[in-house]
Design a protein around this motif. Sequence first.
Motif, mmCIF file in Angstrom:
data_model
loop_
_atom_site.group_PDB
_atom_site.id
_atom_site.type_symbol
_atom_site.label_atom_id
_atom_site.label_comp_id
_atom_site.label_asym_id
_atom_site.label_seq_id
_atom_site.Cartn_x
_atom_site.Cartn_y
_atom_site.Cartn_z
ATOM 1 N N GLU A 75 11.266 0.727 1.225
ATOM 2 C CA GLU A 75 10.827 -0.485 0.510
ATOM 3 C C GLU A 75 10.235 -1.498 1.487
ATOM 4 O O GLU A 75 9.407 -2.317 1.107
ATOM 5 N N ARG A 76 10.647 -1.421 2.756
ATOM 6 C CA ARG A 76 10.140 -2.349 3.776
ATOM 7 C C ARG A 76 8.630 -2.250 3.953
ATOM 8 O O ARG A 76 8.004 -3.153 4.491
ATOM 9 N N PHE A 77 8.022 -1.137 3.524
ATOM 10 C CA PHE A 77 6.588 -0.938 3.691
ATOM 11 C C PHE A 77 5.762 -1.582 2.583
ATOM 12 O O PHE A 77 4.536 -1.604 2.659
ATOM 13 N N GLY A 78 6.435 -2.100 1.551
ATOM 14 C CA GLY A 78 5.727 -2.724 0.436
ATOM 15 C C GLY A 78 4.830 -3.858 0.905
ATOM 16 O O GLY A 78 5.251 -4.732 1.659
ATOM 17 N N GLY A 79 3.570 -3.833 0.490
ATOM 18 C CA GLY A 79 2.616 -4.887 0.829
ATOM 19 C C GLY A 79 2.059 -4.807 2.243
ATOM 20 O O GLY A 79 1.276 -5.677 2.633
ATOM 21 N N PRO A 82 -1.236 0.391 6.489
ATOM 22 C CA PRO A 82 -0.728 1.508 7.303
ATOM 23 C C PRO A 82 -0.466 1.143 8.763
ATOM 24 O O PRO A 82 0.562 1.534 9.325
ATOM 25 N N LEU A 83 -1.351 0.382 9.376
ATOM 26 C CA LEU A 83 -1.139 -0.003 10.772
ATOM 27 C C LEU A 83 0.140 -0.828 10.937
ATOM 28 O O LEU A 83 0.910 -0.619 11.886
ATOM 29 N N GLN A 84 0.393 -1.745 10.013
ATOM 30 C CA GLN A 84 1.606 -2.557 10.073
ATOM 31 C C GLN A 84 2.854 -1.689 9.902
ATOM 32 O O GLN A 84 3.875 -1.930 10.544
ATOM 33 N N ILE A 106 3.227 9.996 12.200
ATOM 34 C CA ILE A 106 3.955 9.162 11.240
ATOM 35 C C ILE A 106 3.316 9.234 9.859
ATOM 36 O O ILE A 106 2.108 9.056 9.718
ATOM 37 N N VAL A 107 4.147 9.466 8.862
ATOM 38 C CA VAL A 107 3.776 9.280 7.461
ATOM 39 C C VAL A 107 4.723 8.192 6.975
ATOM 40 O O VAL A 107 5.945 8.367 6.979
ATOM 41 N N ALA A 108 4.167 7.041 6.598
ATOM 42 C CA ALA A 108 4.976 5.887 6.181
ATOM 43 C C ALA A 108 4.525 5.451 4.787
ATOM 44 O O ALA A 108 3.401 4.983 4.624
ATOM 45 N N ARG A 109 5.429 5.619 3.818
ATOM 46 C CA ARG A 109 5.083 5.309 2.424
ATOM 47 C C ARG A 109 6.173 4.477 1.763
ATOM 48 O O ARG A 109 7.323 4.500 2.178
ATOM 49 N N THR A 110 5.767 3.820 0.684
ATOM 50 C CA THR A 110 6.737 3.126 -0.157
ATOM 51 C C THR A 110 7.352 4.167 -1.096
ATOM 52 O O THR A 110 6.763 5.236 -1.304
#
Length: 138
Positions: A75-79, A82-84, A106-110
């Motif tokens: 949930e931390r990735f919301g908003g 991808p770079l952030q 890295i695969v970073a998703r909500t």
Amino acid sequence: MLRSRTVTAAVTAAVSAVTAARRGCTMAEGPVARAIRAKLQAALEPSHLQVVDESHRHAGAPGAESHFAVVVVSERFGGLRPLQRHRLVHAALRAELAGPVHALAIVARTPQQWRHDPAVPPRPACLGGSKHEHRGAE
């Protein structure tokens, strides 16, 4: 809620095992992999986390734990762009990236993105060689 998390953890472990088996990776985690898992859990409280040691696909000593791929759903990735998101992962793993870890995919998703598309894009084969390997003039 606790039962739901237990079921989610069991499903995540099963998916991780299948994914790793398809890639020819072992599920036994070494100390670097365990540190990566613990730090990402603490920093990002992911609902899904995969840590795959891909070092065997690259030049280096056996058991080096130098090349990793992570799938982090939080949930931390919301908003965040991808770079952030990648910067958050890098910040959590600062010590590992300064030391034993040479490469990190890295695969970073909500959670919403993960529910919509849980596929992880394949990573290309390693094209690099050992630093001790000498290439002829190109």
